[in-house]
Enzyme design. Structure first.
Site, PDB file in Angstrom:
ATOM      1  N   ASP A  62       0.834  -1.193   0.000  1.00 47.64           N
ATOM      2  CA  ASP A  62       0.000   0.000   0.000  1.00 47.64           C
ATOM      3  C   ASP A  62       0.873   1.249   0.000  1.00 47.64           C
ATOM      4  OD1 ASP A  62      -2.279   1.587   0.050  1.00 47.64           O
ATOM      5  OD2 ASP A  62      -2.599   1.381   2.197  1.00 47.64           O
ATOM      6  N   ASN A 104      -3.091   3.499  12.660  1.00 48.68           N
ATOM      7  CA  ASN A 104      -4.174   2.523  12.781  1.00 48.68           C
ATOM      8  C   ASN A 104      -3.728   1.083  12.561  1.00 48.68           C
ATOM      9  OD1 ASN A 104      -7.172   1.831  12.754  1.00 48.68           O
ATOM     10  ND2 ASN A 104      -6.554   1.122  10.720  1.00 48.68           N
ATOM     11  N   HIS A 105      -2.713   0.884  11.721  1.00 46.98           N
ATOM     12  CA  HIS A 105      -2.354  -0.481  11.304  1.00 46.98           C
ATOM     13  C   HIS A 105      -0.878  -0.554  10.964  1.00 46.98           C
ATOM     14  CE1 HIS A 105      -3.865   1.782   7.714  1.00 46.98           C
ATOM     15  NE2 HIS A 105      -2.665   1.440   7.285  1.00 46.98           N
ATOM     16  N   GLN A 169      -2.665  -5.453   6.049  1.00 52.58           N
ATOM     17  CA  GLN A 169      -2.505  -4.342   6.986  1.00 52.58           C
ATOM     18  C   GLN A 169      -3.361  -4.585   8.243  1.00 52.58           C
ATOM     19  OE1 GLN A 169      -3.609  -1.582   3.741  1.00 52.58           O
ATOM     20  NE2 GLN A 169      -1.914  -0.322   4.424  1.00 52.58           N
ATOM     21  N   ASP A 201      -2.834   9.277   9.742  1.00 46.88           N
ATOM     22  CA  ASP A 201      -3.584   8.476   8.782  1.00 46.88           C
ATOM     23  C   ASP A 201      -4.734   7.724   9.449  1.00 46.88           C
ATOM     24  OD1 ASP A 201      -3.679   7.184   6.049  1.00 46.88           O
ATOM     25  OD2 ASP A 201      -3.329   5.393   7.261  1.00 46.88           O
ATOM     26  N   GLU A 208     -12.683  -0.452  18.243  1.00 50.67           N
ATOM     27  CA  GLU A 208     -13.826  -1.228  17.757  1.00 50.67           C
ATOM     28  C   GLU A 208     -14.785  -1.472  18.918  1.00 50.67           C
ATOM     29  OE1 GLU A 208     -10.229  -1.523  15.775  1.00 50.67           O
ATOM     30  OE2 GLU A 208     -10.584  -2.648  17.633  1.00 50.67           O
ATOM     31  N   GLU A 243      -6.595  12.995   9.017  1.00 53.33           N
ATOM     32  CA  GLU A 243      -7.152  12.386   7.812  1.00 53.33           C
ATOM     33  C   GLU A 243      -8.380  11.575   8.217  1.00 53.33           C
ATOM     34  OE1 GLU A 243      -7.117   9.192   4.379  1.00 53.33           O
ATOM     35  OE2 GLU A 243      -6.450   8.796   6.413  1.00 53.33           O
ATOM     36  N   HIS A 316      -2.562  12.016  -3.463  1.00 53.47           N
ATOM     37  CA  HIS A 316      -1.991  10.735  -3.859  1.00 53.47           C
ATOM     38  C   HIS A 316      -3.030   9.629  -3.963  1.00 53.47           C
ATOM     39  CE1 HIS A 316      -2.306  10.557   0.482  1.00 53.47           C
ATOM     40  NE2 HIS A 316      -2.248   9.244   0.411  1.00 53.47           N
ATOM     41  N   ASP A 317      -4.174   9.795  -3.323  1.00 56.02           N
ATOM     42  CA  ASP A 317      -5.245   8.804  -3.379  1.00 56.02           C
ATOM     43  C   ASP A 317      -6.173   9.104  -4.555  1.00 56.02           C
ATOM     44  OD1 ASP A 317      -4.510   7.184  -1.261  1.00 56.02           O
ATOM     45  OD2 ASP A 317      -5.591   8.362   0.215  1.00 56.02           O
TER      46      ASP A 317
END
Length: 535
Positions: A62, A104-105, A169, A201, A208, A243, A316-317
């Site tokens: 990614d 996050n990951h 991820q 990010d 959760e 983000e 970039h996305d």
């Protein structure tokens, strides 16, 4: 005496993909030393802060957002010493630098995950594991074109692990205090090397909880307030940029403070992306109707006085279409991405110039809106010269091609025989036609116009700090508004149509044309724009 204005509220940001910018050692990959070689160009352009896309060691599933080591630099990009040298060289030119913090990951190749899947302490509970893939069923799947579930089975551990993005991820378990502290350690490691902050990010997904969509949870906000407190105490010069691809009322919570009183300082993020504005700029332009932009900005709540939005035309996305209706998404795909290869996830993977059919009038018009609507503008590398894209390349690689510096071999990007990706070499956007050197030498080029936009933006505090009042013009093809700050009023006029529109104006000074305007009727040409400082 008024309080000093925080630097980020008036800054122009430049998003930079290190691999694509400049190759200093001839290996075909851009690197940190290559960025140092081009800092004078960025200072001359007039930007204030560089945003570096991830430079961590990574398998690059990614593009570096799958982190394999939080405390290093990918060998293609250089070393920690090179990273520190870049920050020092940028600061010497008055440029700030922020970097991505992927909170996050991690990558499934990260040593933490490899230990966790083998139940090795202290990493056993660093990730979210379950005996079933039926938990948190209300959480949406973000990468719908590649993933069918937020759970993936791990043969080694004999359990499922949770992932909000690619299965490579795995999400970190923020219910584990050790994970929370580890992230604070990562922040200190990079801030101590001179950074001016982070673009953080994927912040909505840290925790959760059953019976929720696992986004924007109170536990997430509580942790982010602790992160902000750390930054304020130890790095008060620095920023956190959020983000969160959410509706404006949801993003408002990430600034913190008091939602009913914008005079109360924010205590989470200093800045936040305003994602929903971006697709509506393209909607308004193609429809010749200001309504989508006016509606979303009127829906946007006030934010704390020490905060600021960030706005962009492209990054970039993909041009994300998550924050539109299904009907609007289908319309945007039909209008702007008729070839299925132009689409990715719930968005469009195209650069600015191809999205606008390389029409210089439209490119300037949207950039004018970028610099006059509320929010600190972000430029994506290469868009200042109108670079194209390559939809034949997979995933987001099509909008991450080498920077086009000049008309020499490899566009002046590298001396290597083989590059990480081919330079664009087509008749319209090819590097022999579109490059920095040619546009620096041409006073009428897009690059020179962008330099003028940036300089004028910096001369007009109302554009960064002023309030917003839309003009109620009878022709919806006119997107006009006033920005007021202290004693300065700027009237910004934009014609979204292919026909002329007449507007009544006050006596003013035309900033971009450097001339007096006596007031009275003004006819904006097709896709024309004006910045008028009212007398």
């Amino acid at each position: 005496m008024p309080a000093p204005i925080p630097w980020y509220q008036t800054a122009v940001f430049y998003e930079l993909y290190v691999r694509a910018f400049r190759d200093s050692n001839g290996d075909g990959h851009g690197d940190l030393r290559g960025v140092i070689e081009r800092l004078d160009y960025l200072a001359d352009l007039g930007v204030d802060c560089l945003w570096l896309l991830p430079t961590y060691p990574s398998p690059l599933v990614d593009d570096g957002y799958d982190v394999a080591d939080y405390y290093g630099v990918h060998p293609d990009y250089g070393t920690l010493a090179d990273f520190e040298a870049l920050i020092e060289a940028a600061h010497a030119r008055g440029l700030r630098v922020i970097a991505d913090l992927i909170i996050n990951h991690t990558s499934d190749q990260h040593p933490w995950f490899q230990a966790s899947r083998r139940r090795q302490d202290p990493y056993t509970d660093y990730y979210v594991w379950s005996d079933t893939d039926q938990k948190y069923r209300e959480a949406r799947i973000i990468f719908l074109d590649t993933e069918t579930s937020n759970w993936a089975w791990d043969e080694v551990r004999g359990q499922y692990y949770w992932h909000r993005f690619y299965r490579q991820q795995p999400d970190l378990n923020f219910d584990n205090p050790a994970v929370q502290e580890e992230m604070f350690k990562v922040v200190r490691f990079w801030m101590n090397r001179g950074l001016d902050g982070f673009r953080v990010d994927a912040v909505p997904y840290l925790f959760e909880r059953e019976g929720t969509n696992c986004e924007n949870l109170p536990e997430t906000h509580a942790y982010l307030k602790r992160l902000r407190a750390l930054m304020d105490a130890e790095y008060p010069h620095a920023i956190l940029l959020c983000e969160a691809n959410q509706w404006p009322e949801d993003v408002r919570a990430y600034f913190g403070g008091d939602p009913n009183d914008p005079t109360v300082p924010g205590d989470e993020f200093h800045m936040g992306f305003h994602f929903p504005v971006m697709p509506r700029l393209y909607m308004a332009l193609r429809r010749g109707d200001r309504t989508p932009v006016v509606d979303i900005l009127r829906r946007t709540p006030p934010i704390p006085s020490n905060c600021q939005w960030c706005t962009f035309l492209r990054n970039h996305d993909e041009l994300t279409l998550e924050m539109v209706t299904e009907e609007e998404r289908q319309w945007m795909w039909a209008e702007y991405a008729p070839d299925p290869r132009m689409r990715l996830n719930l968005g469009i993977r195209r650069r600015l110039a191809p999205l606008l059919d390389n029409d210089r009038r439209k490119i300037e018009l949207l950039n004018s809106l970028l610099f006059t609507l509320p929010g600190s503008p972000i430029l994506y590398y290469g868009d200042e010269i109108g670079m194209g894209d390559n939809i034949a390349l997979p995933d987001r690689n099509g909008v991450r091609t080498p920077m086009q510096w000049d008309s020499s071999a490899n566009a002046g990007f590298s001396t290597a025989a083989r590059l990480y990706a081919p330079v664009i070499d087509d008749p319209i956007y090819g590097y022999r036609r579109v490059n920095v050197a040619a546009q620096m030498a041409n006073p009428a080029s897009l690059l020179q116009r962008m330099r003028r936009f940036i300089a004028a933006y910096k001369d007009l505090p109302a554009l960064a700090l002023g309030d917003l009042e839309f003009l109620d013009h009878p022709d919806r093809g006119l997107l006009g508004f006033r920005r007021r700050y202290r004693r300065q009023t700027v009237l910004c006029l934009h014609n979204l149509t292919a026909r002329g529109i007449q507007v009544q104006t006050p006596d003013a000074y035309d900033v971009l044309a450097n001339l007096d305007w006596p007031g009275g009727p003004l006819t904006l040409p097709p896709y024309g724009y004006r910045w008028l400082v009212v007398r």
